[in-house]
Motif scaffolding. Structure first.
Motif, PDB file in Angstrom:
ATOM      1  N   ARG A   1       0.833  -1.214   0.000  1.00  0.00           N
ATOM      2  CA  ARG A   1       0.000   0.000   0.000  1.00  0.00           C
ATOM      3  C   ARG A   1       0.861   1.255   0.000  1.00  0.00           C
ATOM      4  O   ARG A   1       0.509   2.257  -0.604  1.00  0.00           O
ATOM      5  CB  ARG A   1      -0.915   0.023   1.208  1.00  0.00           C
ATOM      6  N   ALA A   2       1.987   1.207   0.683  1.00  0.00           N
ATOM      7  CA  ALA A   2       2.880   2.364   0.758  1.00  0.00           C
ATOM      8  C   ALA A   2       3.446   2.734  -0.609  1.00  0.00           C
ATOM      9  O   ALA A   2       3.748   3.900  -0.850  1.00  0.00           O
ATOM     10  CB  ALA A   2       4.017   2.109   1.747  1.00  0.00           C
ATOM     11  N   ILE A   3       3.580   1.749  -1.488  1.00  0.00           N
ATOM     12  CA  ILE A   3       4.061   2.055  -2.841  1.00  0.00           C
ATOM     13  C   ILE A   3       2.888   2.188  -3.807  1.00  0.00           C
ATOM     14  O   ILE A   3       3.070   2.241  -5.015  1.00  0.00           O
ATOM     15  CB  ILE A   3       5.073   1.004  -3.360  1.00  0.00           C
ATOM     16  N   ARG A   4       1.700   2.218  -3.228  1.00  0.00           N
ATOM     17  CA  ARG A   4       0.473   2.418  -3.978  1.00  0.00           C
ATOM     18  C   ARG A   4       0.210   1.309  -5.008  1.00  0.00           C
ATOM     19  O   ARG A   4      -0.289   1.561  -6.100  1.00  0.00           O
ATOM     20  CB  ARG A   4       0.460   3.792  -4.638  1.00  0.00           C
ATOM     21  N   ALA A   5       0.572   0.086  -4.653  1.00  0.00           N
ATOM     22  CA  ALA A   5       0.291  -1.062  -5.509  1.00  0.00           C
ATOM     23  C   ALA A   5      -1.211  -1.350  -5.491  1.00  0.00           C
ATOM     24  O   ALA A   5      -1.887  -1.067  -4.505  1.00  0.00           O
ATOM     25  CB  ALA A   5       1.064  -2.289  -5.036  1.00  0.00           C
ATOM     26  N   ARG A   6      -1.712  -1.908  -6.567  1.00  0.00           N
ATOM     27  CA  ARG A   6      -3.127  -2.262  -6.649  1.00  0.00           C
ATOM     28  C   ARG A   6      -3.312  -3.697  -6.178  1.00  0.00           C
ATOM     29  O   ARG A   6      -2.402  -4.506  -6.241  1.00  0.00           O
ATOM     30  CB  ARG A   6      -3.602  -2.104  -8.081  1.00  0.00           C
ATOM     31  N   PHE A   7      -4.505  -4.016  -5.706  1.00  0.00           N
ATOM     32  CA  PHE A   7      -4.866  -5.365  -5.263  1.00  0.00           C
ATOM     33  C   PHE A   7      -3.912  -5.865  -4.180  1.00  0.00           C
ATOM     34  O   PHE A   7      -3.377  -6.968  -4.247  1.00  0.00           O
ATOM     35  CB  PHE A   7      -4.884  -6.342  -6.444  1.00  0.00           C
ATOM     36  N   THR A   8      -3.691  -5.045  -3.162  1.00  0.00           N
ATOM     37  CA  THR A   8      -2.670  -5.344  -2.164  1.00  0.00           C
ATOM     38  C   THR A   8      -2.920  -6.642  -1.399  1.00  0.00           C
ATOM     39  O   THR A   8      -1.974  -7.358  -1.086  1.00  0.00           O
ATOM     40  CB  THR A   8      -2.505  -4.185  -1.168  1.00  0.00           C
ATOM     41  N   GLY A   9      -4.155  -6.966  -1.080  1.00  0.00           N
ATOM     42  CA  GLY A   9      -4.429  -8.208  -0.357  1.00  0.00           C
ATOM     43  C   GLY A   9      -4.074  -9.425  -1.187  1.00  0.00           C
ATOM     44  O   GLY A   9      -3.393 -10.346  -0.726  1.00  0.00           O
ATOM     45  N   TRP A  10      -4.511  -9.433  -2.433  1.00  0.00           N
ATOM     46  CA  TRP A  10      -4.223 -10.539  -3.338  1.00  0.00           C
ATOM     47  C   TRP A  10      -2.725 -10.637  -3.613  1.00  0.00           C
ATOM     48  O   TRP A  10      -2.146 -11.708  -3.550  1.00  0.00           O
ATOM     49  CB  TRP A  10      -5.001 -10.342  -4.646  1.00  0.00           C
ATOM     50  N   ARG A  11      -2.102  -9.509  -3.900  1.00  0.00           N
ATOM     51  CA  ARG A  11      -0.669  -9.513  -4.211  1.00  0.00           C
ATOM     52  C   ARG A  11       0.172  -9.910  -3.001  1.00  0.00           C
ATOM     53  O   ARG A  11       1.204 -10.560  -3.147  1.00  0.00           O
ATOM     54  CB  ARG A  11      -0.217  -8.166  -4.744  1.00  0.00           C
ATOM     55  N   SER A  12      -0.248  -9.524  -1.812  1.00  0.00           N
ATOM     56  CA  SER A  12       0.531  -9.913  -0.632  1.00  0.00           C
ATOM     57  C   SER A  12       0.452 -11.432  -0.422  1.00  0.00           C
ATOM     58  O   SER A  12       1.446 -12.058  -0.071  1.00  0.00           O
ATOM     59  CB  SER A  12       0.085  -9.154   0.610  1.00  0.00           C
ATOM     60  N   ARG A  13      -0.707 -12.015  -0.666  1.00  0.00           N
ATOM     61  CA  ARG A  13      -0.812 -13.481  -0.594  1.00  0.00           C
ATOM     62  C   ARG A  13       0.085 -14.128  -1.641  1.00  0.00           C
ATOM     63  O   ARG A  13       0.781 -15.106  -1.355  1.00  0.00           O
ATOM     64  CB  ARG A  13      -2.267 -13.935  -0.787  1.00  0.00           C
ATOM     65  N   GLN A  14       0.085 -13.582  -2.847  1.00  0.00           N
ATOM     66  CA  GLN A  14       0.928 -14.109  -3.921  1.00  0.00           C
ATOM     67  C   GLN A  14       2.410 -13.956  -3.555  1.00  0.00           C
ATOM     68  O   GLN A  14       3.202 -14.855  -3.812  1.00  0.00           O
ATOM     69  CB  GLN A  14       0.644 -13.381  -5.236  1.00  0.00           C
ATOM     70  N   GLY A  15       2.787 -12.806  -3.000  1.00  0.00           N
ATOM     71  CA  GLY A  15       4.176 -12.559  -2.620  1.00  0.00           C
ATOM     72  C   GLY A  15       4.659 -13.519  -1.553  1.00  0.00           C
ATOM     73  O   GLY A  15       5.770 -14.056  -1.633  1.00  0.00           O
ATOM     74  N   ILE A  16       3.821 -13.764  -0.549  1.00  0.00           N
ATOM     75  CA  ILE A  16       4.177 -14.713   0.504  1.00  0.00           C
ATOM     76  C   ILE A  16       4.325 -16.107  -0.098  1.00  0.00           C
ATOM     77  O   ILE A  16       5.303 -16.813   0.148  1.00  0.00           O
ATOM     78  CB  ILE A  16       3.141 -14.703   1.650  1.00  0.00           C
TER      79      ILE A  16
END
Length: 97
Positions: free
Chosen positions: A48-63
């Motif tokens: 969110r700090a870098i203003r990425a979109r779909f942060t919940g989905w992307r954070s799951r993908q990143g993990i």
């Protein structure tokens, strides 16, 4: 330096390079419980700090992408995987020097 801390919220310019060390230091700012690991929620805040979109989905993908031992967290030994994910999926420019 490509990252700056503005009060309690860290922001990042997406058009500038950052070093691996700068990325790690920036990421540590989101380790709110100071356990030395990044949780999905902490990664979501970083995105969110870098203003990425779909942060919940992307954070799951990143993990999922970077979590080699499957414990649900990114620790120091798994940061390289997270760097790879950030470069491929978030457009961050992270360089070795």
């Amino acid at each position: 330096m490509a990252i700056r801390n503005n009060m309690a919220v860290a922001t990042r310019s997406l058009d500038a390079d950052m070093t691996v060390d700068e990325f790690k230091e920036w990421l540590r700012r989101f380790d709110t419980d100071r356990d030395g690991r990044i949780s999905r929620e902490e990664l979501r805040r970083a995105m969110r700090a870098i203003r990425a979109r779909f942060t919940g989905w992307r954070s799951r993908q990143g993990i999922s992408y970077a979590d080699a031992d499957g414990d649900g967290y990114i620790d120091d030994s798994e940061v390289d995987g997270l760097i790879e994910f950030a470069q491929k999926n978030l457009g961050l420019k992270i360089v070795a020097y």
